[in-house]
Scaffold this motif. Structure first.
Motif, PDB file in Angstrom:
ATOM      1  N   LEU A   1       0.744  -1.230  -0.150  1.00  0.00           N
ATOM      2  CA  LEU A   1       0.027  -0.167  -0.161  1.00  0.00           C
ATOM      3  C   LEU A   1       0.950   1.221   0.024  1.00  0.00           C
ATOM      4  CD1 LEU A   1      -2.968  -0.977   2.376  1.00  0.00           C
ATOM      5  CD2 LEU A   1      -2.850  -0.893  -0.119  1.00  0.00           C
ATOM      6  N   TRP A   2       1.892   1.268   0.752  1.00  0.00           N
ATOM      7  CA  TRP A   2       2.901   2.521   0.828  1.00  0.00           C
ATOM      8  C   TRP A   2       3.345   2.738  -0.503  1.00  0.00           C
ATOM      9  CZ3 TRP A   2       7.990   2.070  -0.627  1.00  0.00           C
ATOM     10  CH2 TRP A   2       8.394   0.980  -0.770  1.00  0.00           C
ATOM     11  N   ARG A   3       3.352   1.737  -1.566  1.00  0.00           N
ATOM     12  CA  ARG A   3       3.752   2.226  -3.043  1.00  0.00           C
ATOM     13  C   ARG A   3       2.872   2.885  -3.699  1.00  0.00           C
ATOM     14  NH1 ARG A   3       5.592  -3.406  -4.881  1.00  0.00           N
ATOM     15  NH2 ARG A   3       6.076  -1.930  -6.886  1.00  0.00           N
ATOM     16  N   ILE A   4       1.757   3.226  -3.356  1.00  0.00           N
ATOM     17  CA  ILE A   4       0.664   3.560  -3.948  1.00  0.00           C
ATOM     18  C   ILE A   4       0.340   4.961  -3.830  1.00  0.00           C
ATOM     19  CG2 ILE A   4      -1.837   3.203  -4.907  1.00  0.00           C
ATOM     20  CD1 ILE A   4      -1.437   0.526  -4.178  1.00  0.00           C
ATOM     21  N   PRO A   5       0.920   6.220  -4.400  1.00  0.00           N
ATOM     22  CA  PRO A   5       0.707   7.616  -4.234  1.00  0.00           C
ATOM     23  C   PRO A   5      -0.541   8.097  -4.917  1.00  0.00           C
ATOM     24  CG  PRO A   5       2.087   7.403  -5.988  1.00  0.00           C
ATOM     25  CD  PRO A   5       2.030   5.846  -5.522  1.00  0.00           C
ATOM     26  N   VAL A   6      -1.371   7.327  -5.577  1.00  0.00           N
ATOM     27  CA  VAL A   6      -2.608   7.668  -6.212  1.00  0.00           C
ATOM     28  C   VAL A   6      -3.583   7.898  -5.059  1.00  0.00           C
ATOM     29  CG1 VAL A   6      -4.262   7.027  -7.696  1.00  0.00           C
ATOM     30  CG2 VAL A   6      -1.991   5.758  -7.814  1.00  0.00           C
ATOM     31  N   PRO A   7      -4.182   9.346  -5.404  1.00  0.00           N
ATOM     32  CA  PRO A   7      -5.316   9.657  -4.791  1.00  0.00           C
ATOM     33  C   PRO A   7      -6.434   8.434  -4.696  1.00  0.00           C
ATOM     34  CG  PRO A   7      -4.794  11.419  -6.078  1.00  0.00           C
ATOM     35  CD  PRO A   7      -3.821  10.230  -6.551  1.00  0.00           C
ATOM     36  N   THR A   8      -7.047   8.187  -3.526  1.00  0.00           N
ATOM     37  CA  THR A   8      -7.958   7.442  -3.631  1.00  0.00           C
ATOM     38  C   THR A   8      -8.866   7.347  -2.454  1.00  0.00           C
ATOM     39  OG1 THR A   8      -5.847   5.673  -3.385  1.00  0.00           O
ATOM     40  CG2 THR A   8      -7.774   4.531  -2.894  1.00  0.00           C
ATOM     41  N   LEU A   9     -10.188   6.965  -3.104  1.00  0.00           N
ATOM     42  CA  LEU A   9     -11.234   6.797  -2.177  1.00  0.00           C
ATOM     43  C   LEU A   9     -11.641   5.560  -1.872  1.00  0.00           C
ATOM     44  CD1 LEU A   9     -14.033   8.406  -1.173  1.00  0.00           C
ATOM     45  CD2 LEU A   9     -14.918   7.816  -3.562  1.00  0.00           C
ATOM     46  N   VAL A  10     -11.829   5.398  -0.578  1.00  0.00           N
ATOM     47  CA  VAL A  10     -12.282   3.999  -0.096  1.00  0.00           C
ATOM     48  C   VAL A  10     -13.730   4.125   0.535  1.00  0.00           C
ATOM     49  CG1 VAL A  10     -11.830   2.163   1.791  1.00  0.00           C
ATOM     50  CG2 VAL A  10      -9.853   3.350   0.758  1.00  0.00           C
ATOM     51  N   VAL A  11     -14.632   3.290  -0.152  1.00  0.00           N
ATOM     52  CA  VAL A  11     -16.150   3.738   0.079  1.00  0.00           C
ATOM     53  C   VAL A  11     -16.494   2.214   0.829  1.00  0.00           C
ATOM     54  CG1 VAL A  11     -18.231   3.745  -0.842  1.00  0.00           C
ATOM     55  CG2 VAL A  11     -16.309   4.650  -1.934  1.00  0.00           C
ATOM     56  N   LYS A  12     -17.351   2.558   1.916  1.00  0.00           N
ATOM     57  CA  LYS A  12     -17.667   1.072   2.604  1.00  0.00           C
ATOM     58  C   LYS A  12     -19.007   1.256   3.023  1.00  0.00           C
ATOM     59  CE  LYS A  12     -16.787  -2.746   4.449  1.00  0.00           C
ATOM     60  NZ  LYS A  12     -16.427  -3.763   3.727  1.00  0.00           N
ATOM     61  N   GLY A  13     -19.651  -0.140   3.017  1.00  0.00           N
ATOM     62  CA  GLY A  13     -20.851  -0.322   3.634  1.00  0.00           C
ATOM     63  C   GLY A  13     -20.582  -0.645   4.987  1.00  0.00           C
ATOM     64  N   PRO A  14     -21.311   0.033   6.044  1.00  0.00           N
ATOM     65  CA  PRO A  14     -21.176  -0.414   7.643  1.00  0.00           C
ATOM     66  C   PRO A  14     -21.557  -1.637   8.018  1.00  0.00           C
ATOM     67  CG  PRO A  14     -21.661   1.972   7.400  1.00  0.00           C
ATOM     68  CD  PRO A  14     -21.938   1.316   5.921  1.00  0.00           C
ATOM     69  N   TYR A  15     -22.442  -2.311   7.176  1.00  0.00           N
ATOM     70  CA  TYR A  15     -23.081  -3.246   7.585  1.00  0.00           C
ATOM     71  C   TYR A  15     -22.483  -4.745   6.871  1.00  0.00           C
ATOM     72  CZ  TYR A  15     -27.039  -0.487   9.552  1.00  0.00           C
ATOM     73  OH  TYR A  15     -27.576   0.300  10.144  1.00  0.00           O
ATOM     74  N   ASP A  16     -21.619  -4.584   6.073  1.00  0.00           N
ATOM     75  CA  ASP A  16     -20.861  -5.318   5.510  1.00  0.00           C
ATOM     76  C   ASP A  16     -20.097  -6.609   6.501  1.00  0.00           C
ATOM     77  OD1 ASP A  16     -19.452  -7.272   3.749  1.00  0.00           O
ATOM     78  OD2 ASP A  16     -18.228  -5.792   2.799  1.00  0.00           O
ATOM     79  N   MET A  17     -20.566  -7.722   6.768  1.00  0.00           N
ATOM     80  CA  MET A  17     -19.909  -8.704   7.389  1.00  0.00           C
ATOM     81  C   MET A  17     -19.080  -9.800   6.580  1.00  0.00           C
ATOM     82  SD  MET A  17     -21.487  -8.112  10.307  1.00  0.00           S
ATOM     83  CE  MET A  17     -22.694  -7.477  11.181  1.00  0.00           C
ATOM     84  N   TYR A  18     -18.994  -9.495   5.246  1.00  0.00           N
ATOM     85  CA  TYR A  18     -18.367 -10.512   4.243  1.00  0.00           C
ATOM     86  C   TYR A  18     -16.769 -10.029   4.376  1.00  0.00           C
ATOM     87  CZ  TYR A  18     -18.113 -13.624   0.377  1.00  0.00           C
ATOM     88  OH  TYR A  18     -17.643 -14.686  -0.577  1.00  0.00           O
ATOM     89  N   CYS A  19     -16.814  -8.523   4.140  1.00  0.00           N
ATOM     90  CA  CYS A  19     -15.729  -7.975   4.038  1.00  0.00           C
ATOM     91  C   CYS A  19     -15.478  -6.961   5.288  1.00  0.00           C
ATOM     92  CB  CYS A  19     -15.162  -7.425   2.564  1.00  0.00           C
ATOM     93  SG  CYS A  19     -14.947  -8.647   1.411  1.00  0.00           S
ATOM     94  N   PRO A  20     -15.268  -6.937   6.095  1.00  0.00           N
ATOM     95  CA  PRO A  20     -15.529  -6.165   7.401  1.00  0.00           C
ATOM     96  C   PRO A  20     -15.042  -4.721   7.266  1.00  0.00           C
ATOM     97  CG  PRO A  20     -13.706  -7.715   8.010  1.00  0.00           C
ATOM     98  CD  PRO A  20     -14.316  -8.184   6.811  1.00  0.00           C
ATOM     99  N   VAL A  21     -15.284  -3.935   7.992  1.00  0.00           N
ATOM    100  CA  VAL A  21     -15.003  -2.341   8.060  1.00  0.00           C
ATOM    101  C   VAL A  21     -13.556  -2.162   8.276  1.00  0.00           C
ATOM    102  CG1 VAL A  21     -15.299  -0.209   9.266  1.00  0.00           C
ATOM    103  CG2 VAL A  21     -17.327  -1.418   8.570  1.00  0.00           C
ATOM    104  N   SER A  22     -13.091  -3.231   9.196  1.00  0.00           N
ATOM    105  CA  SER A  22     -11.693  -2.995   9.538  1.00  0.00           C
ATOM    106  C   SER A  22     -10.766  -3.331   8.389  1.00  0.00           C
ATOM    107  CB  SER A  22     -11.378  -4.172  10.829  1.00  0.00           C
ATOM    108  OG  SER A  22     -11.784  -5.203  10.291  1.00  0.00           O
ATOM    109  N   TRP A  23     -11.167  -4.032   7.568  1.00  0.00           N
ATOM    110  CA  TRP A  23     -10.306  -4.310   6.162  1.00  0.00           C
ATOM    111  C   TRP A  23     -10.150  -2.868   5.570  1.00  0.00           C
ATOM    112  CZ3 TRP A  23     -11.894  -9.460   3.593  1.00  0.00           C
ATOM    113  CH2 TRP A  23     -11.549 -10.439   4.256  1.00  0.00           C
ATOM    114  N   ALA A  24     -11.281  -2.182   5.279  1.00  0.00           N
ATOM    115  CA  ALA A  24     -11.267  -0.953   4.681  1.00  0.00           C
ATOM    116  C   ALA A  24     -10.444   0.139   5.319  1.00  0.00           C
ATOM    117  CB  ALA A  24     -12.710  -0.766   4.316  1.00  0.00           C
TER     118      ALA A  24
END
Length: 333
Positions: free
Chosen positions: A249-272
């Motif tokens: 991740l540290w190698r990616i200087p690209v401006p990034t938007l991380v969008v997350k559904g708070p109710y996602d149990m499949y890929c949890p908020v902590s991952w995002a």
């Protein structure tokens, strides 16, 4: 005699089960995904691309302006973005391809990254914004780490950067394949009823109990889980096993938007949050009331968040161009 009857009934039940499974598989193969349509209701034209290793897949290429390339999740259909294309095609050139079906033991995860690169090259796209969903975010992160100079921005929706099921616990992990199978193999009316009454309230797999759950159920029955062979999506996910993209991740200087559904149990908020924290230039925005497929369950809210971010990127690009003594081109830098 009784034993003979039991054996006969068991054999009959087994044969009936096999026949039923084959019938449901044939039904699923015959399902035509709802097409992506423009604002006039006309289906977008479908193109095909042949990759360097001979594999072929479909893609759509619509609109004019700065390019945005969309990468779907593990199920792989471009149609997952049908709620986004009519909106953003008004101002941007939009491209999305199905993930390849042709995956075998010879392939590595980098092959999926190669596919993105080859698609861009074939369409003459030097730079773009990359938008990805779920498993597609791993592909996007891999591409961004390899070729950050080709990206004007990166959007990660409900992202995954490595394979893990530890957060689900034993019970929920066991329920995911059950939810997948009931979706794929029950009669439509019964599969819909089970999704409404069981899987959505429990937030199992892609389901959640958000206001847009009916759109999620429709997606699972008409586009995602039923129209894609589960072995194919499984092989795609298997390519990521053993990889941990958070290390790059540290190698990616690209401006990034991380969008997350708070109710996602499949890929949890902590991952995002981990991904957003690890990237040098990332913003984290939750989409309230959504789970794993925010772009499907609340497309209006998702589109608004993405559009606002793109507009801010446009303004920044114009200011940078003016400071450099160049004419702003209206693109996203």
């Amino acid at each position: 005699m009784k034993t003979g009857w039991k054996v006969a009934l068991g054999a009959l039940a087994g044969a009936a089960g096999v026949a039923y499974g084959r019938a449901m598989t044939a039904r699923n193969r015959a399902i035509e995904r709802p097409p992506m349509r423009d604002t006039n209701g006309e289906p977008y034209r479908i193109e095909t691309i042949t990759f360097s290793d001979g594999a072929m897949t479909e893609y759509v290429d619509v609109g004019d302006g700065s390019p945005i390339v969309w990468i779907p999740g593990a199920d792989g259909p471009k149609e997952t973005f049908r709620y986004q294309f009519p909106h953003f095609a008004k101002r941007h050139r939009l491209i999305s391809a199905d993930l390849r079906d042709d995956i075998d033991g010879e392939h590595e995860f980098d092959r999926l990254i190669d596919d993105v690169e080859e698609l861009l090259d074939a369409l003459g796209i030097d730079r773009c914004v990359l938008v990805a969903q779920s498993f597609g975010c791993a592909i996007a992160l891999g591409f961004a780490a390899r070729s950050p100079e080709r990206l004007d921005g990166l959007v990660l929706a409900n992202p995954v950067a490595r394979i893990s099921y530890e957060h689900l616990g034993f019970n929920r992990t066991a329920l995911v394949p059950v939810a997948q199978r009931t979706t794929r193999y029950l009669p439509t009316w019964l599969g819909r009823a089970v999704a409404r009454s069981v899987w959505s309230p429990l937030s199992v797999w892609i389901f959640d109990d958000s206001p847009g759950r009916e759109a999620l159920i429709d997606y699972s029955l008409e586009t995602g889980g039923r129209t894609v062979d589960p072995k194919v999506s499984g092989r795609r996910v298997a390519l990521l096993k053993g990889h941990d993209l958070t290390e790059d991740l540290w190698r990616i200087p690209v401006p990034t938007l991380v969008v997350k559904g708070p109710y996602d149990m499949y890929c949890p908020v902590s991952w995002a949050l981990e991904i957003a924290d690890g990237l040098p230039d990332a913003s984290y925005v939750p989409i309230p009331g959504t789970g794993h497929c925010s772009h499907v369950s609340r497309p209006g809210a998702f589109n608004q968040v993405l559009e606002s971010w793109l507009d801010r990127r446009l303004e920044s690009a114009d200011r940078a161009a003016l400071q450099a003594g160049l004419e702003p081109d209206g693109g996203v830098a």
